[in-house]
Design a protein around this motif. Structure first.
Motif, PDB file in Angstrom:
ATOM      1  N   ARG A  57     -16.014 -34.534   0.478  1.00 34.60           N
ATOM      2  CA  ARG A  57     -14.897 -34.252   2.067  1.00 34.60           C
ATOM      3  C   ARG A  57     -14.516 -32.830   1.759  1.00 34.60           C
ATOM      4  O   ARG A  57     -14.375 -32.026   3.397  1.00 34.60           O
ATOM      5  N   SER A  58     -13.796 -32.689   0.334  1.00 38.56           N
ATOM      6  CA  SER A  58     -12.987 -31.324   1.137  1.00 38.56           C
ATOM      7  C   SER A  58     -13.837 -29.831   0.823  1.00 38.56           C
ATOM      8  O   SER A  58     -13.384 -28.642   0.807  1.00 38.56           O
ATOM      9  N   CYS A  59     -15.520 -29.965   0.442  1.00 40.28           N
ATOM     10  CA  CYS A  59     -15.873 -29.146   0.741  1.00 40.28           C
ATOM     11  C   CYS A  59     -16.812 -29.139   1.650  1.00 40.28           C
ATOM     12  O   CYS A  59     -17.536 -29.226   2.510  1.00 40.28           O
ATOM     13  N   ALA A  60     -16.282 -27.683   3.203  1.00 36.06           N
ATOM     14  CA  ALA A  60     -15.941 -27.572   4.100  1.00 36.06           C
ATOM     15  C   ALA A  60     -18.681 -27.308   4.968  1.00 36.06           C
ATOM     16  O   ALA A  60     -18.768 -26.978   5.278  1.00 36.06           O
ATOM     17  N   ASP A  61     -18.011 -26.655   3.238  1.00 39.59           N
ATOM     18  CA  ASP A  61     -20.130 -25.610   3.833  1.00 39.59           C
ATOM     19  C   ASP A  61     -20.862 -26.518   2.326  1.00 39.59           C
ATOM     20  O   ASP A  61     -22.029 -25.455   2.611  1.00 39.59           O
ATOM     21  N   CYS A  62     -20.641 -27.335   2.119  1.00 38.62           N
ATOM     22  CA  CYS A  62     -21.371 -28.003   0.889  1.00 38.62           C
ATOM     23  C   CYS A  62     -22.653 -27.718   1.995  1.00 38.62           C
ATOM     24  O   CYS A  62     -22.677 -29.413   3.127  1.00 38.62           O
ATOM     25  N   MET A  63     -23.950 -28.032   1.691  1.00 40.47           N
ATOM     26  CA  MET A  63     -24.598 -28.865   2.508  1.00 40.47           C
ATOM     27  C   MET A  63     -25.651 -28.982   2.323  1.00 40.47           C
ATOM     28  O   MET A  63     -26.406 -28.637   1.020  1.00 40.47           O
ATOM     29  N   ILE A  64     -27.014 -29.917   2.984  1.00 39.31           N
ATOM     30  CA  ILE A  64     -28.207 -29.635   2.033  1.00 39.31           C
ATOM     31  C   ILE A  64     -29.300 -28.331   2.814  1.00 39.31           C
ATOM     32  O   ILE A  64     -28.984 -28.518   4.198  1.00 39.31           O
ATOM     33  N   ALA A  65     -29.642 -27.534   2.290  1.00 39.16           N
ATOM     34  CA  ALA A  65     -30.686 -26.461   2.950  1.00 39.16           C
ATOM     35  C   ALA A  65     -31.618 -26.272   2.862  1.00 39.16           C
ATOM     36  O   ALA A  65     -32.215 -27.295   1.393  1.00 39.16           O
ATOM     37  N   PHE A  66     -32.552 -26.773   3.796  1.00 36.77           N
ATOM     38  CA  PHE A  66     -34.349 -25.651   3.944  1.00 36.77           C
ATOM     39  C   PHE A  66     -34.844 -24.843   2.682  1.00 36.77           C
ATOM     40  O   PHE A  66     -33.246 -23.846   2.472  1.00 36.77           O
ATOM     41  N   THR A  67     -35.179 -24.612   2.645  1.00 36.27           N
ATOM     42  CA  THR A  67     -36.059 -24.011   0.859  1.00 36.27           C
ATOM     43  C   THR A  67     -37.173 -23.254   1.926  1.00 36.27           C
ATOM     44  O   THR A  67     -37.643 -24.016   3.514  1.00 36.27           O
ATOM     45  N   ASP A  68     -38.014 -22.538   1.432  1.00 36.06           N
ATOM     46  CA  ASP A  68     -39.164 -22.037   2.089  1.00 36.06           C
ATOM     47  C   ASP A  68     -40.215 -22.722   2.107  1.00 36.06           C
ATOM     48  O   ASP A  68     -41.438 -22.903   3.066  1.00 36.06           O
ATOM     49  N   THR A  69     -40.494 -23.750   1.238  1.00 31.34           N
ATOM     50  CA  THR A  69     -41.255 -24.789   1.142  1.00 31.34           C
ATOM     51  C   THR A  69     -40.992 -26.065   2.408  1.00 31.34           C
ATOM     52  O   THR A  69     -39.941 -26.805   2.038  1.00 31.34           O
ATOM     53  N   PRO A  70     -41.729 -26.798   3.550  1.00 36.19           N
ATOM     54  CA  PRO A  70     -41.807 -27.538   4.265  1.00 36.19           C
ATOM     55  C   PRO A  70     -41.514 -28.662   3.221  1.00 36.19           C
ATOM     56  O   PRO A  70     -41.852 -29.085   2.212  1.00 36.19           O
ATOM     57  N   GLY A  71     -40.409 -29.802   3.784  1.00 36.46           N
ATOM     58  CA  GLY A  71     -40.040 -30.688   3.391  1.00 36.46           C
ATOM     59  C   GLY A  71     -39.323 -30.917   1.567  1.00 36.46           C
ATOM     60  O   GLY A  71     -39.004 -32.122   1.506  1.00 36.46           O
ATOM     61  N   SER A  72     -39.085 -29.707   1.352  1.00 35.15           N
ATOM     62  CA  SER A  72     -38.319 -29.471  -0.529  1.00 35.15           C
ATOM     63  C   SER A  72     -36.834 -29.009   0.548  1.00 35.15           C
ATOM     64  O   SER A  72     -36.498 -28.136   1.077  1.00 35.15           O
ATOM     65  N   PHE A  73     -35.616 -29.447  -0.608  1.00 34.43           N
ATOM     66  CA  PHE A  73     -33.865 -29.399   0.537  1.00 34.43           C
ATOM     67  C   PHE A  73     -33.270 -28.879  -1.005  1.00 34.43           C
ATOM     68  O   PHE A  73     -33.770 -29.285  -1.890  1.00 34.43           O
ATOM     69  N   PHE A  74     -32.332 -28.498  -0.691  1.00 36.28           N
ATOM     70  CA  PHE A  74     -32.423 -27.957  -1.719  1.00 36.28           C
ATOM     71  C   PHE A  74     -30.241 -28.525  -0.898  1.00 36.28           C
ATOM     72  O   PHE A  74     -29.736 -28.361  -0.599  1.00 36.28           O
ATOM     73  N   ALA A  75     -29.904 -29.020  -2.340  1.00 41.19           N
ATOM     74  CA  ALA A  75     -27.522 -29.087  -2.709  1.00 41.19           C
ATOM     75  C   ALA A  75     -27.254 -27.873  -2.532  1.00 41.19           C
ATOM     76  O   ALA A  75     -27.420 -27.511  -3.644  1.00 41.19           O
ATOM     77  N   VAL A  76     -26.567 -27.770  -1.344  1.00 41.18           N
ATOM     78  CA  VAL A  76     -25.918 -26.506  -1.774  1.00 41.18           C
ATOM     79  C   VAL A  76     -24.275 -26.727  -1.876  1.00 41.18           C
ATOM     80  O   VAL A  76     -23.431 -27.212  -1.290  1.00 41.18           O
ATOM     81  N   MET A  77     -23.347 -26.004  -2.743  1.00 33.19           N
ATOM     82  CA  MET A  77     -22.476 -26.930  -3.447  1.00 33.19           C
ATOM     83  C   MET A  77     -21.330 -26.247  -4.100  1.00 33.19           C
ATOM     84  O   MET A  77     -20.905 -25.871  -5.319  1.00 33.19           O
ATOM     85  N   PRO A  78     -20.636 -25.218  -3.012  1.00 34.43           N
ATOM     86  CA  PRO A  78     -19.832 -24.247  -2.988  1.00 34.43           C
ATOM     87  C   PRO A  78     -18.792 -24.865  -3.639  1.00 34.43           C
ATOM     88  O   PRO A  78     -18.223 -25.719  -3.968  1.00 34.43           O
ATOM     89  N   GLY A  79     -18.136 -24.045  -5.173  1.00 33.78           N
ATOM     90  CA  GLY A  79     -17.389 -24.191  -5.587  1.00 33.78           C
ATOM     91  C   GLY A  79     -17.241 -25.418  -6.515  1.00 33.78           C
ATOM     92  O   GLY A  79     -15.871 -25.651  -7.175  1.00 33.78           O
ATOM     93  N   GLN A  80     -18.692 -26.188  -6.648  1.00 32.37           N
ATOM     94  CA  GLN A  80     -18.721 -26.721  -7.759  1.00 32.37           C
ATOM     95  C   GLN A  80     -19.104 -26.856  -9.022  1.00 32.37           C
ATOM     96  O   GLN A  80     -20.201 -25.575  -8.993  1.00 32.37           O
ATOM     97  N   GLN A  81     -19.581 -27.189  -9.787  1.00 33.43           N
ATOM     98  CA  GLN A  81     -20.107 -26.852 -11.266  1.00 33.43           C
ATOM     99  C   GLN A  81     -21.682 -26.960 -10.995  1.00 33.43           C
ATOM    100  O   GLN A  81     -21.925 -27.524  -9.528  1.00 33.43           O
ATOM    101  N   GLY A  82     -22.336 -26.300 -11.760  1.00 31.27           N
ATOM    102  CA  GLY A  82     -23.638 -25.897 -11.248  1.00 31.27           C
ATOM    103  C   GLY A  82     -24.961 -27.048 -11.325  1.00 31.27           C
ATOM    104  O   GLY A  82     -25.688 -27.132 -10.576  1.00 31.27           O
ATOM    105  N   ASN A  83     -24.838 -27.827 -11.949  1.00 30.30           N
ATOM    106  CA  ASN A  83     -25.259 -29.425 -12.352  1.00 30.30           C
ATOM    107  C   ASN A  83     -25.181 -30.027 -10.604  1.00 30.30           C
ATOM    108  O   ASN A  83     -26.120 -31.193 -10.448  1.00 30.30           O
TER     109      ASN A  83
END
Length: 90
Positions: free
Chosen positions: A52-78
């Motif tokens: 909730r405190s991360c305005a830019d955390c998102m579920i991002a699209f990838t180049d592969t249809p149906g594949s998604f990536f959790a983008v977590m700025p400011g958070q640990q790599g895991n």
């Protein structure tokens, strides 16, 4: 958004902000964490307050249809989960 990906440096991402998804889903006040699960079974848990405190955390699209990536700025790599197939609110 542009974000610093822990293993790959600054990259551009397009997707849906996680806070928008949570608002649309009308998450209950008793929820306190999110769990992201990848197609290979890997999962990562993060507290809802951090999301909730991360305005830019998102579920991002990838180049592969149906594949998604959790983008977590400011958070640990895991927390940056690739090939996300499920997001659970607990």
């Amino acid at each position: 958004i542009c974000a610093e990906q822990p293993k790959k440096g600054t990259q551009s991402f397009t997707g849906v902000r996680i806070n928008t998804l949570l608002d649309v889903a009308q998450v209950q006040g008793t929820a306190n964490k999110l769990v992201f699960t990848a197609s290979d079974g890997y999962s990562s848990e993060i507290d809802l307050a951090s999301i909730r405190s991360c305005a830019d955390c998102m579920i991002a699209f990838t180049d592969t249809p149906g594949s998604f990536f959790a983008v977590m700025p400011g958070q640990q790599g895991n927390y940056w989960v690739k090939n996300v197939i499920k997001v659970e609110v607990k």
